[in-house]
Design a protein around this motif. Structure first.
Motif, PDB file in Angstrom:
ATOM      1  N   UNK A   1       0.896  -1.116   0.141  1.00 34.31           N
ATOM      2  CA  UNK A   1      -0.068  -0.076   0.052  1.00 34.31           C
ATOM      3  C   UNK A   1       0.949   1.171  -0.006  1.00 34.31           C
ATOM      4  N   UNK A   2       0.971   1.952  -1.125  1.00 35.49           N
ATOM      5  CA  UNK A   2       1.929   3.153  -1.320  1.00 35.49           C
ATOM      6  C   UNK A   2       1.802   4.370   0.003  1.00 35.49           C
ATOM      7  N   UNK A   3       0.688   4.436   0.063  1.00 36.56           N
ATOM      8  CA  UNK A   3       0.598   5.500   1.364  1.00 36.56           C
ATOM      9  C   UNK A   3      -0.752   5.799   1.839  1.00 36.56           C
ATOM     10  N   UNK A   4      -0.963   6.844   2.509  1.00 35.02           N
ATOM     11  CA  UNK A   4      -2.522   7.064   3.258  1.00 35.02           C
ATOM     12  C   UNK A   4      -3.514   7.318   2.451  1.00 35.02           C
ATOM     13  N   UNK A   5      -4.633   7.028   2.329  1.00 33.16           N
ATOM     14  CA  UNK A   5      -5.932   7.414   1.609  1.00 33.16           C
ATOM     15  C   UNK A   5      -7.078   7.220   2.592  1.00 33.16           C
ATOM     16  N   UNK A   6      -8.071   7.950   2.109  1.00 29.94           N
ATOM     17  CA  UNK A   6      -9.584   7.891   2.975  1.00 29.94           C
ATOM     18  C   UNK A   6     -10.675   7.800   2.108  1.00 29.94           C
ATOM     19  N   UNK A   7     -11.122   6.444   1.908  1.00 29.96           N
ATOM     20  CA  UNK A   7     -11.911   6.096   0.817  1.00 29.96           C
ATOM     21  C   UNK A   7     -12.727   5.014   1.525  1.00 29.96           C
ATOM     22  N   UNK A   8     -13.952   4.780   1.039  1.00 31.58           N
ATOM     23  CA  UNK A   8     -14.851   3.678   1.665  1.00 31.58           C
ATOM     24  C   UNK A   8     -15.880   3.376   0.311  1.00 31.58           C
ATOM     25  N   UNK A   9     -16.150   2.324   0.344  1.00 32.82           N
ATOM     26  CA  UNK A   9     -17.229   1.913  -0.779  1.00 32.82           C
ATOM     27  C   UNK A   9     -18.625   2.734  -0.583  1.00 32.82           C
ATOM     28  N   UNK A  10     -18.744   3.143   0.737  1.00 29.11           N
ATOM     29  CA  UNK A  10     -20.071   3.892   0.734  1.00 29.11           C
ATOM     30  C   UNK A  10     -19.972   5.429   0.231  1.00 29.11           C
ATOM     31  N   UNK A  11     -18.790   5.800   0.049  1.00 23.74           N
ATOM     32  CA  UNK A  11     -18.159   7.178  -0.683  1.00 23.74           C
ATOM     33  C   UNK A  11     -18.806   7.401  -1.971  1.00 23.74           C
ATOM     34  N   UNK A  12     -19.249   8.298  -2.288  1.00 23.00           N
ATOM     35  CA  UNK A  12     -19.357   8.602  -3.653  1.00 23.00           C
ATOM     36  C   UNK A  12     -18.102   9.316  -4.277  1.00 23.00           C
ATOM     37  N   UNK A  13     -17.349   8.532  -4.969  1.00 23.69           N
ATOM     38  CA  UNK A  13     -15.914   9.237  -5.650  1.00 23.69           C
ATOM     39  C   UNK A  13     -15.205   8.110  -6.838  1.00 23.69           C
ATOM     40  N   UNK A  14     -14.813   9.135  -7.675  1.00 21.90           N
ATOM     41  CA  UNK A  14     -14.261   8.248  -8.787  1.00 21.90           C
ATOM     42  C   UNK A  14     -13.030   7.618  -8.451  1.00 21.90           C
ATOM     43  N   UNK A  15     -12.463   7.911  -7.425  1.00 23.11           N
ATOM     44  CA  UNK A  15     -11.234   7.240  -6.952  1.00 23.11           C
ATOM     45  C   UNK A  15     -11.573   5.684  -6.423  1.00 23.11           C
ATOM     46  N   UNK A  16     -12.748   5.266  -6.177  1.00 20.79           N
ATOM     47  CA  UNK A  16     -13.031   4.004  -5.772  1.00 20.79           C
ATOM     48  C   UNK A  16     -12.882   3.034  -6.992  1.00 20.79           C
ATOM     49  N   UNK A  17     -12.208   1.929  -6.512  1.00 14.25           N
ATOM     50  CA  UNK A  17     -11.742   0.986  -7.814  1.00 14.25           C
ATOM     51  C   UNK A  17     -12.966   0.491  -8.290  1.00 14.25           C
ATOM     52  N   UNK A  18     -13.055   0.632  -9.711  1.00 14.81           N
ATOM     53  CA  UNK A  18     -14.334   0.133 -10.540  1.00 14.81           C
ATOM     54  C   UNK A  18     -14.570  -1.467 -10.225  1.00 14.81           C
TER      55      UNK A  18
END
Length: 150
Positions: free
Chosen positions: A65-82
């Protein structure tokens, strides 16, 4: 039957405590209580386990894991893995070799796992029906201490 345990990543990460640490193995990246209990459960009962991350997908313990992130499947974000990328990881990492999946998450992860693995897998979610994170943690702790899977 070969079983794969799938555990959630978690909001608390090693960089919250050691900010400049840089890239780490997935097994060392997540430090929250729920993640640690899920990992202890997975390690106790299943030799094969992966972490499901909304950013990185299915992480094997030795993946980086390259570094910190703040993301969840409940977020609406383009950064969520497709979903397509998750399905590709399942093939590439040979996770589809496992017929039985033990998913240590709440119900919101079920469709994600079902879609990424496709049909033909027996999916068990032993924490479903819990009345919240506290009860889930209690069940995991008790199962590990008694040596009895849920």
């Amino acid at each position: 039957m070969t079983t794969l345990a799938i555990i959630p990543c978690g909001n608390k990460k090693i960089w919250d405590r050691e900010g400049e640490i840089g890239p780490v193995f997935a097994r060392d990246a997540y430090i929250g209580t729920f993640h640690r209990l899920c990992r202890a459960y997975a390690e106790t009962f299943y030799p094969q386990w992966v972490i499901l991350s909304a950013k990185h997908g299915f992480l094997q313990p030795e993946d980086t894991v390259p570094g910190p992130y703040n993301l969840s499947f409940s977020h609406k974000s383009d950064d969520i893995i497709p979903m397509q990328s998750l399905a590709e990881q399942v093939q590439r990492k040979r996770l589809n070799d496992f017929q039985h999946l033990v998913v240590l998450t709440g119900k919101k992860y079920k469709p994600i796992v079902e879609k990424s693995f496709g049909p033909g897998h027996d999916i068990e979610m032993p924490l479903l029906g819990s009345r919240g994170i506290g009860e889930m943690q209690q069940k995991l702790k008790q199962a590990v201490s008694e040596g009895r899977p849920l």
